[in-house]
Design a protein around this motif. Structure first.
Motif, PDB file in Angstrom:
ATOM      1  N   ARG A  51       0.827  -1.216   0.000  1.00  0.00           N
ATOM      2  CA  ARG A  51       0.000   0.000   0.000  1.00  0.00           C
ATOM      3  C   ARG A  51       0.861   1.266   0.000  1.00  0.00           C
ATOM      4  NH1 ARG A  51      -4.366  -1.905   4.510  1.00  0.00           N
ATOM      5  NH2 ARG A  51      -5.882  -2.884   3.107  1.00  0.00           N
ATOM      6  N   ALA A  52       1.897   1.283   0.816  1.00  0.00           N
ATOM      7  CA  ALA A  52       2.758   2.471   0.896  1.00  0.00           C
ATOM      8  C   ALA A  52       3.405   2.753  -0.458  1.00  0.00           C
ATOM      9  CB  ALA A  52       3.819   2.279   1.978  1.00  0.00           C
ATOM     10  N   SER A  53       3.897   1.721  -1.118  1.00  0.00           N
ATOM     11  CA  SER A  53       4.525   1.906  -2.434  1.00  0.00           C
ATOM     12  C   SER A  53       3.501   2.267  -3.494  1.00  0.00           C
ATOM     13  CB  SER A  53       5.273   0.632  -2.840  1.00  0.00           C
ATOM     14  OG  SER A  53       6.321   0.366  -1.938  1.00  0.00           O
ATOM     15  N   ALA A  54       2.335   1.634  -3.430  1.00  0.00           N
ATOM     16  CA  ALA A  54       1.287   1.878  -4.427  1.00  0.00           C
ATOM     17  C   ALA A  54       0.805   3.321  -4.389  1.00  0.00           C
ATOM     18  CB  ALA A  54       0.117   0.931  -4.198  1.00  0.00           C
ATOM     19  N   ARG A  55       0.829   3.938  -3.235  1.00  0.00           N
ATOM     20  CA  ARG A  55       0.364   5.321  -3.110  1.00  0.00           C
ATOM     21  C   ARG A  55       1.170   6.264  -4.017  1.00  0.00           C
ATOM     22  NH1 ARG A  55      -1.286   3.312   1.890  1.00  0.00           N
ATOM     23  NH2 ARG A  55      -3.387   4.028   2.395  1.00  0.00           N
ATOM     24  N   PHE A  56       2.455   5.986  -4.219  1.00  0.00           N
ATOM     25  CA  PHE A  56       3.271   6.821  -5.099  1.00  0.00           C
ATOM     26  C   PHE A  56       2.741   6.759  -6.536  1.00  0.00           C
ATOM     27  CE2 PHE A  56       6.157   6.375  -1.541  1.00  0.00           C
ATOM     28  CZ  PHE A  56       6.758   7.629  -1.477  1.00  0.00           C
ATOM     29  N   ALA A  57       2.449   5.557  -7.008  1.00  0.00           N
ATOM     30  CA  ALA A  57       1.931   5.398  -8.370  1.00  0.00           C
ATOM     31  C   ALA A  57       0.549   6.024  -8.497  1.00  0.00           C
ATOM     32  CB  ALA A  57       1.879   3.919  -8.750  1.00  0.00           C
ATOM     33  N   ILE A  58      -0.287   5.810  -7.511  1.00  0.00           N
ATOM     34  CA  ILE A  58      -1.637   6.354  -7.552  1.00  0.00           C
ATOM     35  C   ILE A  58      -1.605   7.881  -7.580  1.00  0.00           C
ATOM     36  CG2 ILE A  58      -3.782   6.596  -6.227  1.00  0.00           C
ATOM     37  CD1 ILE A  58      -3.354   3.603  -5.414  1.00  0.00           C
ATOM     38  N   ALA A  59      -0.802   8.477  -6.714  1.00  0.00           N
ATOM     39  CA  ALA A  59      -0.727   9.941  -6.678  1.00  0.00           C
ATOM     40  C   ALA A  59      -0.194  10.489  -7.994  1.00  0.00           C
ATOM     41  CB  ALA A  59       0.155  10.398  -5.518  1.00  0.00           C
ATOM     42  N   ALA A  60       0.810   9.833  -8.555  1.00  0.00           N
ATOM     43  CA  ALA A  60       1.394  10.316  -9.811  1.00  0.00           C
ATOM     44  C   ALA A  60       0.361  10.322 -10.935  1.00  0.00           C
ATOM     45  CB  ALA A  60       2.595   9.458 -10.195  1.00  0.00           C
TER      46      ALA A  60
END
Length: 156
Positions: A51-60
């Motif tokens: 989840r923590a890593s996925a948030r970077f992709a989602i925000a981008a």
């Protein structure tokens, strides 16, 4: 749906597919159309790391206007509102923390390989005809090839 043989979609959850497929079919006058989906997958049970890593992709992606509009249309506007506000204010860290787990879990398939296969099947059950799995390296303890192999159907 009216002009082409189908649609290519991404950044949506399995339950969103029926909404998109309906629009494509209606535009095609009820004719069947291909629905190709890029599905983001990380077969890892290390939920918090994923989840923590996925948030970077989602925000981008979700701060690009066309993707933001798509998420609004899908009904995630309220869920992503705080993230959009923080991003616009220049607070990237706050934007990441404002993305609810629910949004991550809807947009990124993760969990055990069996759970991932079942979730990918839900995309097909809701109208996807062809998938392009995007295996995301969100868990540093999982090699890309191990992730790919783990998602392969098992005998029996």
């Amino acid at each position: 749906g009216r002009e082409a043989d189908g649609a290519i979609i991404n950044w949506l959850g399995p339950d969103d597919v029926a909404t998109v497929a309906k629009v494509v079919r209606e535009a095609a006058g009820g004719a069947e159309r291909e629905i190709v989906a890029r599905i983001f997958v990380c077969p890892s049970e290390n939920t918090e790391v994923v989840r923590a890593s996925a948030r970077f992709a989602i925000a981008a992606y979700m701060n690009v206007p066309v993707y933001a509009a798509f998420q609004e249309w899908l009904g995630r506007g309220e869920l992503l509102g705080d993230m959009w506000a923080a991003w616009k204010a220049g607070d990237r860290k706050a934007a990441l923390t404002a993305i609810p787990d629910r949004v991550v879990d809807e947009l990124i398939v993760h969990g055990s390989p069996a759970q991932c296969r079942a979730t990918v099947q839900r995309y097909f059950d809701n109208g996807v005809t062809t998938s392009a799995l995007a295996i995301l390296p969100l868990d540093p303890d999982l090699s890309h090839w191990d992730a790919v192999r783990s998602l392969a159907p098992t005998a029996g």
